[in-house]
Write an enzyme that holds these catalytic residues in place. Structure first.
Site, PDB file in Angstrom:
ATOM      1  N   GLY A 153       0.792  -1.213  -0.279  1.00 17.92           N
ATOM      2  CA  GLY A 153       0.126   0.073  -0.001  1.00 17.92           C
ATOM      3  C   GLY A 153       1.111   1.254  -0.243  1.00 17.92           C
ATOM      4  O   GLY A 153       0.504   2.190   0.801  1.00 17.92           O
ATOM      5  N   ASN A 175       1.550   3.216  -3.003  1.00 15.89           N
ATOM      6  CA  ASN A 175       0.699   4.153  -3.302  1.00 15.89           C
ATOM      7  C   ASN A 175      -0.425   4.793  -2.243  1.00 15.89           C
ATOM      8  O   ASN A 175      -0.853   5.830  -2.986  1.00 15.89           O
ATOM      9  CB  ASN A 175       0.695   3.289  -4.638  1.00 15.89           C
ATOM     10  CG  ASN A 175       1.438   4.055  -5.553  1.00 15.89           C
ATOM     11  OD1 ASN A 175       1.977   4.811  -6.018  1.00 15.89           O
ATOM     12  ND2 ASN A 175       1.645   2.535  -6.168  1.00 15.89           N
ATOM     13  N   LEU A 184     -11.045  -7.203 -11.739  1.00  8.45           N
ATOM     14  CA  LEU A 184     -12.252  -6.557 -11.562  1.00  8.45           C
ATOM     15  C   LEU A 184     -13.943  -6.861 -12.544  1.00  8.45           C
ATOM     16  O   LEU A 184     -13.127  -6.817 -13.657  1.00  8.45           O
ATOM     17  CB  LEU A 184     -12.417  -5.488 -11.524  1.00  8.45           C
ATOM     18  CG  LEU A 184     -11.590  -4.997 -10.291  1.00  8.45           C
ATOM     19  CD1 LEU A 184     -11.403  -2.798 -10.529  1.00  8.45           C
ATOM     20  CD2 LEU A 184     -12.444  -5.209  -8.447  1.00  8.45           C
ATOM     21  N   HIS A 190       0.380   1.477 -13.320  1.00  8.73           N
ATOM     22  CA  HIS A 190       0.997   0.077 -13.442  1.00  8.73           C
ATOM     23  C   HIS A 190       2.566   0.862 -13.877  1.00  8.73           C
ATOM     24  O   HIS A 190       2.749   1.884 -14.111  1.00  8.73           O
ATOM     25  CB  HIS A 190       0.262  -0.035 -13.894  1.00  8.73           C
ATOM     26  CG  HIS A 190       1.284  -1.629 -15.123  1.00  8.73           C
ATOM     27  ND1 HIS A 190       0.519  -2.173 -14.650  1.00  8.73           N
ATOM     28  CD2 HIS A 190       1.781  -1.873 -15.816  1.00  8.73           C
ATOM     29  CE1 HIS A 190       1.633  -3.538 -14.589  1.00  8.73           C
ATOM     30  NE2 HIS A 190       1.842  -2.918 -16.382  1.00  8.73           N
TER      31      HIS A 190
HETATM   32  C1  GAR Z   1       2.887  -0.216  -7.606  1.00  9.16           C
HETATM   33  O1  GAR Z   1       4.265  -0.965  -8.697  1.00  9.16           O
HETATM   34  C2  GAR Z   1       1.762  -0.805  -8.628  1.00  9.16           C
HETATM   35  O2  GAR Z   1       2.198   0.194  -9.626  1.00  9.16           O
HETATM   36  C3  GAR Z   1       1.958  -2.153  -9.342  1.00  9.16           C
HETATM   37  O3  GAR Z   1       1.451  -2.612  -7.425  1.00  9.16           O
HETATM   38  C4  GAR Z   1       2.253  -1.635  -6.736  1.00  9.16           C
HETATM   39  C5  GAR Z   1       1.604  -1.890  -5.913  1.00  9.16           C
HETATM   40  O4  GAR Z   1       2.533  -1.604  -4.527  1.00  9.16           O
HETATM   41  N1  GAR Z   1       0.409  -2.320  -9.644  1.00  9.16           N
HETATM   42  C6  GAR Z   1      -0.068  -3.650 -10.698  1.00  9.16           C
HETATM   43  O5  GAR Z   1       1.071  -4.364 -11.387  1.00  9.16           O
HETATM   44  C7  GAR Z   1      -0.952  -3.661 -11.174  1.00  9.16           C
HETATM   45  N2  GAR Z   1      -1.478  -4.626 -12.727  1.00  9.16           N
HETATM   46  P1  GAR Z   1       2.006  -0.953  -3.385  1.00  9.16           P
HETATM   47  O6  GAR Z   1       1.024  -1.589  -2.608  1.00  9.16           O
HETATM   48  O7  GAR Z   1       3.119  -0.588  -2.545  1.00  9.16           O
HETATM   49  O8  GAR Z   1       1.707   0.289  -3.745  1.00  9.16           O
END
Ligand code: GAR
Length: 210
Positions: free
Chosen positions: A13, A15, A90, A106
């Site tokens: 989490g 982001n 989803l 992403h």
């Molecule tokens: C992030 O790098 C996000 O861009 C990626 O997962 C990570 C989550 O990190 N998402 C994807 O690959 C979606 N296709 P976080 O939990 O520390 O935000």
């Protein structure tokens, strides 16, 4: 009126935390109403609680997860949903119900390298410039109108970890910036292209080839 935002997470989490921090700034046009995960042990849930945000685990499979998430989001008056490291696909029904009010981040310059392990895909392809994308969500994975992208160099000795760190720092910048634009009503969708009002030139987008 600030727009009420719900965030869906699967993991740590970071982001989500960047969005919560941004929303705490004066003048930010959105507030984080709730954080939801399908994993009871997602570390981000605890992070959210420590930041004073309601965080709920819905430990259910699809479609039960979506039905319950939708109910909670509506109950909390949520107007925009942000996927932040949410690693479940989803349903078309959910995505269409939240059409143009559902954002994702992403870790690649989409449409390159959708899906899992985008940073490893970039290294395997030998690209010299990588980055991240914030986009409105459409039913197919990692597709939809692009609001913002940031580019970073791929350095000769990069590992997945070093590249991921460089990319996620930029995710933490563009996700709050893109959410602010959407919350202020500064995003216009024309066909499947997103246009943002009054875009300033940003020289940081120019990345020298190392
Ligand atoms: C992030 O790098 C996000 O861009 C990626 O997962 C990570 C989550 O990190 N998402 C994807 O690959 C979606 N296709 P976080 O939990 O520390 O935000």
């Amino acid at each position: 009126m600030r727009k009420r935002v719900g965030i869906l997470i699967s993991g740590r989490g970071s982001n989500m935390a960047a969005l919560v921090r941004a929303a705490a700034q004066p003048g930010y046009p959105a507030e984080i109403a709730i954080v939801i995960s399908h994993k009871a042990d997602a570390p981000g849930l605890q992070v959210a609680r420590e930041m004073g945000i309601e965080a709920v685990a819905i430990a259910a499979r699809m479609p039960e997860f979506e039905v319950e998430a939708d109910r909670l989001l509506h109950e909390r008056g949520v107007e925009i949903v942000c996927l932040a490291g949410f690693m479940r696909l989803l349903s078309t029904g959910f995505v269409e119900r939240w059409r143009d009010r559902l954002l994702n981040v992403h870790p690649s310059l989409l449409p390159a390298f959708p899906g899992l392990d985008a940073q490893a895909q970039a290294l395997a392809a030998g690209v010299k410039i990588a980055g991240c994308t914030v986009h409105l969500v459409r039913p197919e994975m990692d597709t939809g109108p692009i609001l913002m992208q940031a580019a970073v160099p791929v350095l000769p000795d990069d590992s997945v970890d070093t590249l991921s760190i460089r990319i996620i720092r930029r995710e933490h910048e563009i996700y709050p910036a893109a959410l602010a634009r959407l919350a202020r009503g500064e995003v216009r969708i024309d066909g499947e292209i997103a246009h943002l009002a009054d875009v300033a030139r940003d020289d940081r987008m120019i990345v020298p080839n190392p």
